[in-house]
Design a protein around this motif. Sequence first.
Motif, PDB file in Angstrom:
ATOM      1  N   GLU A  70       0.833  -1.206   0.000  1.00 38.79           N
ATOM      2  CA  GLU A  70       0.000   0.000   0.000  1.00 38.79           C
ATOM      3  C   GLU A  70       0.867   1.256   0.000  1.00 38.79           C
ATOM      4  N   CYS A  71       1.942   1.231   0.762  1.00 40.94           N
ATOM      5  CA  CYS A  71       2.855   2.371   0.802  1.00 40.94           C
ATOM      6  C   CYS A  71       3.449   2.616  -0.584  1.00 40.94           C
ATOM      7  N   ARG A  72       3.857   1.550  -1.263  1.00 40.89           N
ATOM      8  CA  ARG A  72       4.426   1.683  -2.604  1.00 40.89           C
ATOM      9  C   ARG A  72       3.392   2.166  -3.612  1.00 40.89           C
ATOM     10  N   LEU A  73       2.151   1.743  -3.457  1.00 39.31           N
ATOM     11  CA  LEU A  73       1.095   2.211  -4.358  1.00 39.31           C
ATOM     12  C   LEU A  73       0.848   3.704  -4.191  1.00 39.31           C
ATOM     13  N   VAL A  74       0.887   4.180  -2.959  1.00 43.01           N
ATOM     14  CA  VAL A  74       0.721   5.617  -2.713  1.00 43.01           C
ATOM     15  C   VAL A  74       1.813   6.402  -3.434  1.00 43.01           C
ATOM     16  N   GLN A  75       3.045   5.917  -3.357  1.00 38.25           N
ATOM     17  CA  GLN A  75       4.150   6.600  -4.024  1.00 38.25           C
ATOM     18  C   GLN A  75       4.017   6.511  -5.536  1.00 38.25           C
ATOM     19  N   SER A  76       3.520   5.392  -6.039  1.00 40.66           N
ATOM     20  CA  SER A  76       3.370   5.241  -7.483  1.00 40.66           C
ATOM     21  C   SER A  76       2.350   6.231  -8.036  1.00 40.66           C
ATOM     22  N   LYS A  77       1.296   6.514  -7.264  1.00 32.98           N
ATOM     23  CA  LYS A  77       0.294   7.486  -7.723  1.00 32.98           C
ATOM     24  C   LYS A  77       0.919   8.869  -7.854  1.00 32.98           C
ATOM     25  N   ARG A  78       1.785   9.194  -6.920  1.00 33.14           N
ATOM     26  CA  ARG A  78       2.477  10.484  -7.003  1.00 33.14           C
ATOM     27  C   ARG A  78       3.385  10.533  -8.233  1.00 33.14           C
ATOM     28  N   LEU A  79       4.117   9.461  -8.483  1.00 30.21           N
ATOM     29  CA  LEU A  79       5.060   9.425  -9.600  1.00 30.21           C
ATOM     30  C   LEU A  79       4.355   9.408 -10.947  1.00 30.21           C
ATOM     31  N   LEU A  80       3.155   8.851 -11.000  1.00 29.80           N
ATOM     32  CA  LEU A  80       2.409   8.831 -12.264  1.00 29.80           C
ATOM     33  C   LEU A  80       2.018  10.234 -12.711  1.00 29.80           C
ATOM     34  N   GLY A  81       2.061  11.179 -11.806  1.00 31.87           N
ATOM     35  CA  GLY A  81       1.773  12.563 -12.180  1.00 31.87           C
ATOM     36  C   GLY A  81       2.924  13.246 -12.889  1.00 31.87           C
ATOM     37  N   ILE A  82       4.057  12.559 -13.018  1.00 28.75           N
ATOM     38  CA  ILE A  82       5.219  13.106 -13.727  1.00 28.75           C
ATOM     39  C   ILE A  82       5.252  12.481 -15.114  1.00 28.75           C
TER      40      ILE A  82
ATOM     41  N   ALA B 190       7.027   1.978 -11.677  1.00 34.00           N
ATOM     42  CA  ALA B 190       6.972   0.731 -10.908  1.00 34.00           C
ATOM     43  C   ALA B 190       8.277   0.497 -10.163  1.00 34.00           C
ATOM     44  N   ALA B 191       9.402   0.657 -10.881  1.00 35.97           N
ATOM     45  CA  ALA B 191      10.710   0.415 -10.264  1.00 35.97           C
ATOM     46  C   ALA B 191      11.002   1.430  -9.169  1.00 35.97           C
ATOM     47  N   MET B 192      10.680   2.705  -9.411  1.00 37.60           N
ATOM     48  CA  MET B 192      10.960   3.748  -8.430  1.00 37.60           C
ATOM     49  C   MET B 192      10.100   3.608  -7.180  1.00 37.60           C
ATOM     50  N   ALA B 193       8.936   2.986  -7.328  1.00 40.81           N
ATOM     51  CA  ALA B 193       8.050   2.784  -6.175  1.00 40.81           C
ATOM     52  C   ALA B 193       8.365   1.484  -5.437  1.00 40.81           C
ATOM     53  N   GLY B 194       9.305   0.706  -5.972  1.00 44.10           N
ATOM     54  CA  GLY B 194       9.710  -0.521  -5.278  1.00 44.10           C
ATOM     55  C   GLY B 194       9.154  -1.805  -5.846  1.00 44.10           C
ATOM     56  N   PHE B 195       8.463  -1.730  -7.001  1.00 46.51           N
ATOM     57  CA  PHE B 195       7.912  -2.929  -7.627  1.00 46.51           C
ATOM     58  C   PHE B 195       8.887  -3.421  -8.703  1.00 46.51           C
ATOM     59  N   ASN B 196       9.464  -4.595  -8.500  1.00 52.71           N
ATOM     60  CA  ASN B 196      10.435  -5.123  -9.456  1.00 52.71           C
ATOM     61  C   ASN B 196       9.781  -5.685 -10.707  1.00 52.71           C
ATOM     62  N   ASP B 197       8.524  -6.069 -10.605  1.00 54.03           N
ATOM     63  CA  ASP B 197       7.797  -6.667 -11.722  1.00 54.03           C
ATOM     64  C   ASP B 197       6.717  -5.704 -12.213  1.00 54.03           C
ATOM     65  N   PRO B 198       6.889  -5.064 -13.382  1.00 50.46           N
ATOM     66  CA  PRO B 198       5.887  -4.112 -13.881  1.00 50.46           C
ATOM     67  C   PRO B 198       4.514  -4.744 -14.081  1.00 50.46           C
ATOM     68  N   SER B 199       4.480  -6.025 -14.464  1.00 48.68           N
ATOM     69  CA  SER B 199       3.190  -6.691 -14.683  1.00 48.68           C
ATOM     70  C   SER B 199       2.434  -6.847 -13.363  1.00 48.68           C
ATOM     71  N   TYR B 200       3.149  -7.236 -12.320  1.00 45.14           N
ATOM     72  CA  TYR B 200       2.520  -7.359 -11.003  1.00 45.14           C
ATOM     73  C   TYR B 200       2.035  -5.998 -10.521  1.00 45.14           C
ATOM     74  N   PHE B 201       2.855  -4.961 -10.748  1.00 45.32           N
ATOM     75  CA  PHE B 201       2.465  -3.604 -10.363  1.00 45.32           C
ATOM     76  C   PHE B 201       1.168  -3.202 -11.052  1.00 45.32           C
ATOM     77  N   ALA B 202       1.071  -3.475 -12.369  1.00 48.84           N
ATOM     78  CA  ALA B 202      -0.120  -3.085 -13.120  1.00 48.84           C
ATOM     79  C   ALA B 202      -1.355  -3.824 -12.602  1.00 48.84           C
ATOM     80  N   ARG B 203      -1.208  -5.131 -12.302  1.00 44.90           N
ATOM     81  CA  ARG B 203      -2.349  -5.906 -11.795  1.00 44.90           C
ATOM     82  C   ARG B 203      -2.797  -5.396 -10.428  1.00 44.90           C
TER      83      ARG B 203
END
Length: 272
Positions: free
Chosen positions: A201-213, A222-235
């Motif tokens: 959940e913490c990583r998802l919060v950060q990803s929402k912020r980064l998607l605004g860039i 995905a990588a900057m928020a701590g998710f090593n697998d982009p597919s898992y991040f998207a799901r």
Amino acid sequence: MLLWVDMCCGAHGAASSAEFSRHCQVRPTDQQHLWAALSLASNADVICFDFEHPDMSCLKFMTDTKARFPSVPIIMLMSQQSADVVLWALRTRIFDVLLKPLTARDVLRCVQRLSPVLEARRTQSTRANATGAEAIPDETRYHARRSSRGKLDGVLGYIEKNYAQPISEQEVAKECGLSPFEFSRAFRAAHGITFRDYLSECRLVQSKRLLGIAQVSVSDVAAMAGFNDPSYFARLFRKRTGSSPSAYRASLLTLKGAGTAGLVEADSEATG
């Protein structure tokens, strides 16, 4: 339309609601009439509960409201930050928790995050709330002893600082002087959520912020928020928000552009 529920007898409520009224229609209501308003108003998009210091009965009412109207995002305002209440809100799927006094930037950021969620809601059928009822934080009942949490002091801060890096639950448990099993049980008992779920959940919060860039690709987000697998991040992102990272970004950037244009226009009128 935003339904504004005053839970603090009007203290600072006018200033807070005025910030939101710059972006959407705000309709005042109260706890007694909220459910009727939601049932009758087909254009009610969001609920905002305005608190000073929420107590157990207030949070229970929010839980019941979320269960009765699961597809309506809920915003929560408080005058004092509480880690326990914020964690409770996270587990209960409260959309956002804001601290008063609100700034224009706070409200704009919240509205920008709401846009893709409301768009997804309009295109999807109402879904049942699958999260179930969450336990009301102890501190809203009384100031309970936190002795069982002593060894966990600093864990949440560690996550906030290191979410972008690989974080091993075993390693964190060792730092706390606990076995992995003891740490897992203690963390869930203290926060009502597993360590892995909180980290996600913490990583998802950060990803929402980064998607605004706009310059940062979705895979880099995905990588900057701590998710090593982009597919898992998207799901996971779609599961939590109802939209894909790309769709969320498109809505966010569109709203951000509209907001910027409005500010430029306002500045031009002010100086013209």
